[in-house]
Design a protein around this motif. Structure first.
Motif, PDB file in Angstrom:
ATOM      1  N   HIS A  63       4.991 -37.289 -19.482  1.00 22.35           N
ATOM      2  CA  HIS A  63       6.057 -37.161 -18.486  1.00 22.35           C
ATOM      3  C   HIS A  63       7.193 -36.322 -19.044  1.00 22.35           C
ATOM      4  O   HIS A  63       7.376 -36.249 -20.250  1.00 22.35           O
ATOM      5  N   ASN A 100      -1.321 -33.060 -18.516  1.00 28.10           N
ATOM      6  CA  ASN A 100      -2.152 -34.255 -18.404  1.00 28.10           C
ATOM      7  C   ASN A 100      -3.602 -33.909 -18.124  1.00 28.10           C
ATOM      8  O   ASN A 100      -4.508 -34.568 -18.635  1.00 28.10           O
ATOM      9  N   ASN A 101      -3.836 -32.865 -17.331  1.00 27.08           N
ATOM     10  CA  ASN A 101      -5.216 -32.421 -17.095  1.00 27.08           C
ATOM     11  C   ASN A 101      -5.862 -31.941 -18.389  1.00 27.08           C
ATOM     12  O   ASN A 101      -7.023 -32.258 -18.676  1.00 27.08           O
ATOM     13  N   THR A 153       1.476 -32.377 -14.741  1.00 25.44           N
ATOM     14  CA  THR A 153       0.130 -32.233 -14.200  1.00 25.44           C
ATOM     15  C   THR A 153      -0.777 -31.397 -15.098  1.00 25.44           C
ATOM     16  O   THR A 153      -1.867 -31.846 -15.479  1.00 25.44           O
ATOM     17  N   GLN A 154      -0.376 -30.193 -15.418  1.00 21.25           N
ATOM     18  CA  GLN A 154      -1.231 -29.307 -16.211  1.00 21.25           C
ATOM     19  C   GLN A 154      -1.499 -29.900 -17.593  1.00 21.25           C
ATOM     20  O   GLN A 154      -2.641 -29.911 -18.067  1.00 21.25           O
TER      21      GLN A 154
END
Length: 98
Positions: free
Chosen positions: A62, A72-73, A69-70
């Motif tokens: 976070h 975490n992917n 997003t990127q």
């Protein structure tokens, strides 16, 4: 396979340390060193970070309370890759012990 595991661990360290997950980065840095000192023990220790509540599996990166997003992917893909490499390598080691 050892080199692929180490490369994956280094990639995980990079993404963790660049996204304020320093406690997890430190754990992986220590395990990366351990891969050279006691390979089998390090593999077991790496595998153990995936289990239980609050484990590495649960980690979501976070920034300002917004999930990245990127990142975490990418981390998710690295988690899966490492887990699968560990599974194969530990199975191979255990089959040689029998």
């Amino acid at each position: 396979m050892k080199n692929e595991i180490k490369t994956t661990v280094v990639s995980i360290i990079y993404i963790l340390s660049h996204n304020d997950a320093n406690a997890w980065a430190k754990i992986f840095e220590e395990l990366n060193v351990e891969l050279e000192n006691d390979y089998e023990a390090a593999l077991s220790s790496l595998r153990s970070v995936f289990g239980g509540a609050g484990s590495f599996t649960d980690l979501v990166l976070h920034k300002n309370k917004v999930p990245l997003t990127q990142e975490n992917n990418e981390l998710y893909a690295l988690k899966n890759k490492l887990y699968n490499l560990l599974k194969v390598e530990l199975a191979k080691i255990n089959s040689h012990k029998k």
